[in-house]
Design a protein around this motif. Structure first.
Motif, PDB file in Angstrom:
ATOM      1  N   TYR A 160     -42.595  -4.168   2.661  1.00 12.00           N
ATOM      2  CA  TYR A 160     -41.474  -3.318   3.031  1.00 12.00           C
ATOM      3  C   TYR A 160     -40.631  -4.049   4.070  1.00 12.00           C
ATOM      4  O   TYR A 160     -41.161  -4.617   5.015  1.00 12.00           O
ATOM      5  N   TYR A 194     -37.604  -2.124  -0.674  1.00 13.00           N
ATOM      6  CA  TYR A 194     -38.942  -2.269  -1.241  1.00 13.00           C
ATOM      7  C   TYR A 194     -38.814  -2.568  -2.718  1.00 13.00           C
ATOM      8  O   TYR A 194     -37.965  -1.988  -3.404  1.00 13.00           O
ATOM      9  N   SER A 231     -33.827   0.408   4.401  1.00 10.67           N
ATOM     10  CA  SER A 231     -35.167  -0.045   4.032  1.00 10.67           C
ATOM     11  C   SER A 231     -35.120  -0.600   2.612  1.00 10.67           C
ATOM     12  O   SER A 231     -34.309  -0.170   1.789  1.00 10.67           O
ATOM     13  N   TYR A 283     -36.890  -4.008   6.508  1.00 10.08           N
ATOM     14  CA  TYR A 283     -35.960  -3.091   7.155  1.00 10.08           C
ATOM     15  C   TYR A 283     -34.945  -3.857   8.000  1.00 10.08           C
ATOM     16  O   TYR A 283     -35.229  -4.940   8.490  1.00 10.08           O
TER      17      TYR A 283
END
Lengths: 112, 113
Positions: free
Chosen positions: B31, B50, B48, B33
């Protein structure tokens, strides 16, 4: 909208004293994080609190989480000058997306 | 200890110019950010990322902003047509999983003049 409130925002204390920083948040959350930031520097992870009643300690710092009260505390024991920094709490929304909502930070100054 | 690396550490740009901020997350993290911190203020979530796509973005992250993972290691934030109010410290962060916390990079200080 999740709101995270820290108090105090500014804290000046003498070496050797104890104090507590408070972090309140407005909606249900099961993850709370504490970070330290020195001036002009990055965010250093201090604690990850994952459940109600969680308590973690590292050196002179101890963090706790009460999810029912939506409150976390960062307790400083026998402060030393090296602890001078800004401390942020951040909350991760339960069941929500992966993002942190930060408090405004508490600027701690420890005086000799 | 593994680190999140950001470059450059400081960038000065003229208003209206495009900037690209670069990040190398921790290699086994999934992940990614971007956050920003205007001087003296709190840290704000931008976006974010992913599985090679945006999972959430804030109101701040408008059409002026874009993110990309051009290869297996880099993660970039592009700001088109910068404004004075874009001046801030931009932090990249990565996580293997939320329960393990988030690791932040050292930041890029962007100054728009």
């Amino acid at each position: 909208e999740l709101k995270v409130e820290q108090n105090p925002l500014f804290l000046s204390m003498q070496e050797g004293k104890n104090y507590t920083i408070y972090c309140n948040y407005s909606t249900t959350s099961d993850r709370l994080y504490w970070y330290r930031q020195d001036p002009g520097k990055s965010l250093e992870s201090l604690f990850v609190l994952l459940s109600n009643g969680a308590v973690k300690q590292e050196g002179r710092l101890m963090a706790s989480l009460d999810t029912k009260a939506r409150l976390s505390t960062l307790h400083i024991t026998a402060a030393v000058h090296d602890l001078s920094a800004t401390y942020f709490c951040a909350v991760d929304i339960q069941g929500g997306s992966e993002k942190l909502v930060f408090g405004k930070g508490t600027k701690l100054t420890v005086n000799p | 200890e593994p680190e999140v690396t950001q470059t450059p550490s400081h960038q000065v740009t003229q208003m209206g110019q495009e900037v690209i901020l670069r990040c190398v997350p921790i290699s086994n993290h999934l992940y990614f950010y971007w956050y920003r911190q205007i001087l003296g203020q709190k840290v704000e979530f931008l976006v974010s990322f992913y599985n090679n796509e945006i999972s959430e973005k804030s109101e701040i992250f408008d059409d002026q902003f874009s993110v990309e993972r051009p290869d297996g290691s880099n993660f970039t934030l592009k700001i088109r047509s910068t404004k004075l109010e874009d001046s801030a410290m931009y932090f990249c962060a990565s996580s293997i999983e939320r329960d393990y916390g988030y690791t932040f990079g050292s930041g890029t200080r962007l100054t728009v003049v």
